[in-house]
Design a protein around this motif. Structure first.
Motif, PDB file in Angstrom:
ATOM      1  N   ALA A 124      -5.977  13.491  -4.359  1.00 15.46           N
ATOM      2  CA  ALA A 124      -5.143  13.011  -3.256  1.00 15.46           C
ATOM      3  C   ALA A 124      -5.999  12.554  -2.086  1.00 15.46           C
ATOM      4  O   ALA A 124      -5.724  11.521  -1.461  1.00 15.46           O
ATOM      5  CB  ALA A 124      -4.179  14.114  -2.819  1.00 15.46           C
ATOM      6  N   ALA A 125      -7.060  13.318  -1.779  1.00 14.15           N
ATOM      7  CA  ALA A 125      -7.940  12.962  -0.664  1.00 14.15           C
ATOM      8  C   ALA A 125      -8.653  11.644  -0.922  1.00 14.15           C
ATOM      9  O   ALA A 125      -8.844  10.837  -0.005  1.00 14.15           O
ATOM     10  CB  ALA A 125      -8.951  14.080  -0.418  1.00 14.15           C
ATOM     11  N   ARG A 126      -9.051  11.399  -2.175  1.00 19.98           N
ATOM     12  CA  ARG A 126      -9.751  10.153  -2.496  1.00 19.98           C
ATOM     13  C   ARG A 126      -8.838   8.941  -2.372  1.00 19.98           C
ATOM     14  O   ARG A 126      -9.293   7.828  -2.099  1.00 19.98           O
ATOM     15  CB  ARG A 126     -10.332  10.225  -3.909  1.00 19.98           C
ATOM     16  CG  ARG A 126     -11.575  11.108  -4.034  1.00 19.98           C
ATOM     17  CD  ARG A 126     -12.017  11.237  -5.483  1.00 19.98           C
ATOM     18  NE  ARG A 126     -13.218  12.051  -5.606  1.00 19.98           N
ATOM     19  CZ  ARG A 126     -14.453  11.580  -5.613  1.00 19.98           C
ATOM     20  NH1 ARG A 126     -14.655  10.265  -5.524  1.00 19.98           N
ATOM     21  NH2 ARG A 126     -15.494  12.389  -5.725  1.00 19.98           N
ATOM     22  N   MET A 127      -7.543   9.134  -2.572  1.00 21.57           N
ATOM     23  CA  MET A 127      -6.614   8.009  -2.446  1.00 21.57           C
ATOM     24  C   MET A 127      -6.234   7.738  -0.996  1.00 21.57           C
ATOM     25  O   MET A 127      -5.782   6.648  -0.667  1.00 21.57           O
ATOM     26  CB  MET A 127      -5.371   8.252  -3.299  1.00 21.57           C
ATOM     27  CG  MET A 127      -5.632   8.039  -4.783  1.00 21.57           C
ATOM     28  SD  MET A 127      -4.140   8.046  -5.781  1.00 21.57           S
ATOM     29  CE  MET A 127      -3.906   9.792  -6.006  1.00 21.57           C
ATOM     30  N   ARG A 128      -6.412   8.736  -0.131  1.00 16.50           N
ATOM     31  CA  ARG A 128      -6.173   8.508   1.282  1.00 16.50           C
ATOM     32  C   ARG A 128      -7.397   7.848   1.899  1.00 16.50           C
ATOM     33  O   ARG A 128      -8.489   7.899   1.356  1.00 16.50           O
ATOM     34  CB  ARG A 128      -5.867   9.818   1.999  1.00 16.50           C
ATOM     35  CG  ARG A 128      -4.604  10.502   1.509  1.00 16.50           C
ATOM     36  CD  ARG A 128      -4.266  11.711   2.357  1.00 16.50           C
ATOM     37  NE  ARG A 128      -3.090  12.385   1.844  1.00 16.50           N
ATOM     38  CZ  ARG A 128      -3.109  13.547   1.205  1.00 16.50           C
ATOM     39  NH1 ARG A 128      -4.248  14.177   1.037  1.00 16.50           N
ATOM     40  NH2 ARG A 128      -2.002  14.094   0.757  1.00 16.50           N
ATOM     41  N   GLY A 129      -7.227   7.255   3.055  1.00 17.14           N
ATOM     42  CA  GLY A 129      -8.352   6.611   3.716  1.00 17.14           C
ATOM     43  C   GLY A 129      -7.875   5.669   4.805  1.00 17.14           C
ATOM     44  O   GLY A 129      -6.671   5.510   5.046  1.00 17.14           O
ATOM     45  N   LYS A 130      -8.806   5.029   5.458  1.00 19.12           N
ATOM     46  CA  LYS A 130      -8.503   4.161   6.591  1.00 19.12           C
ATOM     47  C   LYS A 130      -7.682   2.953   6.156  1.00 19.12           C
ATOM     48  O   LYS A 130      -7.930   2.349   5.113  1.00 19.12           O
ATOM     49  CB  LYS A 130      -9.814   3.702   7.256  1.00 19.12           C
ATOM     50  CG  LYS A 130      -9.618   2.939   8.547  1.00 19.12           C
ATOM     51  CD  LYS A 130     -10.969   2.611   9.180  1.00 19.12           C
ATOM     52  CE  LYS A 130     -10.778   1.837  10.486  1.00 19.12           C
ATOM     53  NZ  LYS A 130     -12.087   1.499  11.103  1.00 19.12           N
TER      54      LYS A 130
END
Length: 411
Positions: free
Chosen positions: A166-172
């Motif tokens: 999930a963290a890898r799919m989130r971002g700026k």
């Protein structure tokens, strides 16, 4: 004193903020890395729902991991992850700082990402799409419910956990991420570049439907976030002013969220009935009930499917068991566990399964789900097709309501 906020969701937790415990082992001086491991061990020791710890001696586990070289924070994180894996509970897990921050954001406000709700399928151990959020970059890319995410930016998801995925799919906003996707329908595998965007987390969509001269209020709840109860109340008030005198509550594809939100929303529909029982490691029951001030006693149908999970199942089970609503759709996901998240040093967190729940008629739905009153099979459909003529489950709910068969509590 610790503040607690219960969570019941596929990826959800109970948030416990504030206190950080120091060494509790006499005069022995531990390193920061050892203290992180010990703190994680204590949270499980004190709170985990299974006091046999998956049939293991938890003290021996503590001693074993303390003997490992823990010279860096990363080594400590790896040790905690391995220690928690011994419980064989996918919901009890370490959350590194970015994962912990993202999880807290997901219950309110907004975040930047691709707009996917995901889960590890307990039968296949593969990362599976629960649903793409409406209007999200993921939906625009054609990613659909039950598709499997095989890799993120070339990293095999089997090498990372749910929260890291999930963290890898989130971002700026404006940045891209490459997702390798296996279609649930065709089994074709493709890699698609998705541009991250700001994802609005308004959990409620509502509209007025007219059928056979009847005015029906339709409310879809996407997640039990901090503002869900307020948004549901506003929608009910608006629909009542528009003349609605019967309702459809759509909990399909809702993975859960804050337990308290689920209880408060149940109180909008129920009088003084029991909503849910929770059971701790000692087998002690605690009940949560309605307060006697429902906003409406109008006929109600609830839509559920295989992606209706946790807090959604609490609400659906409460309305079904109390005879307040009829359920239409498919058997629900079957997550009857409640997690808590405890704060660790340096911004990390840790989710621990602390209790299970039962419906008002004491049904344990974990891994079993809730069977609707009327089963209507339907292949997963995107949000844009929900509550339309193409939505068989929705059409069945409309038909039931306009025939006057739906159950409502007496005033």
């Amino acid at each position: 004193m610790l503040r607690k906020q219960f969570w019941a969701g596929v990826c959800g937790v109970l948030l416990v903020f504030g206190m950080v415990f120091g060494p509790m082992d006499g005069a022995i001086a531990f390193t920061d890395e050892q203290n992180l491991l010990l703190q994680a061990w204590r949270y499980v020791s004190q709170s985990y729902v299974d006091e046999t710890f998956n049939g293991q001696n938890w003290w021996v586990i503590r001693q074993k991991f303390l003997k490992r070289p823990l010279n860096t924070q990363e080594q400590a994180y790896e040790a905690v992850t391995e220690m928690l894996a011994l419980l064989d509970d996918p919901y009890t897990r370490l959350l590194r700082p970015e994962q912990y921050r993202s999880l807290k954001v997901s219950t309110s406000g907004e975040l930047s990402g691709v707009g996917l709700q995901i889960n590890i399928n307990p039968e296949t151990d593969l990362l599976e799409v629960i649903v793409p959020l409406p209007g999200s970059p993921a939906e625009a890319a054609g990613i659909e419910t039950k598709d499997q995410i095989l890799a993120i930016d070339g990293v095999d998801i089997r090498n990372i956990g749910l929260d890291e995925a999930a963290a890898r799919m989130r971002g700026k906003k404006g940045t891209t991420v490459a997702l390798t996707v296996k279609s649930a329908k065709t089994e074709a595998i493709r890699t698609v570049k998705v541009t991250r965007d700001t994802i609005a987390l308004n959990p409620v969509y509502a509209k007025l439907e007219e059928k056979n001269r009847e005015k029906i209020g339709y409310i879809r709840l996407n997640q039990f976030s901090a503002n869900a109860t307020e948004e549901i109340s506003k929608s009910l008030d608006q629909l009542q002013r528009q003349g609605a005198d019967r309702y459809i509550l759509d909990l399909r594809n809702n993975p859960g969220g804050l337990l308290q939100a689920g209880i408060e929303i149940a109180r909008l529909w129920l009088d003084q009935e029991t909503i849910v029982y929770t059971v701790n490691r000692q087998g002690i029951f605690e009940s949560y009930g309605a307060t006697g001030h429902p906003l409406t006693d109008a006929p109600l149908v609830v839509l559920v499917n295989q992606a209706t999970a946790s807090a959604s199942e609490i609400l659906a089970g409460a309305l079904q068991d109390n005879g307040r609503a009829l359920l239409i759709g498919e058997k629900t996901f079957g997550k009857g566990l409640i997690q808590s998240l405890f704060e660790l040093p340096n911004g990390a967190g840790m989710a621990v399964t602390v209790a299970k729940y039962e419906t008002p008629l004491h049904h344990d739905i974990n891994k079993l789900g809730i069977l609707p009153d009327e089963v209507i099979p339907q292949d997963p459909i995107p949000y844009r097709m929900m509550a339309t003529e193409a939505d068989l489950q929705y059409q069945a709910a409309l038909e039931l309501l306009t025939q006057g068969q739906a159950i409502a509590k007496a005033a």
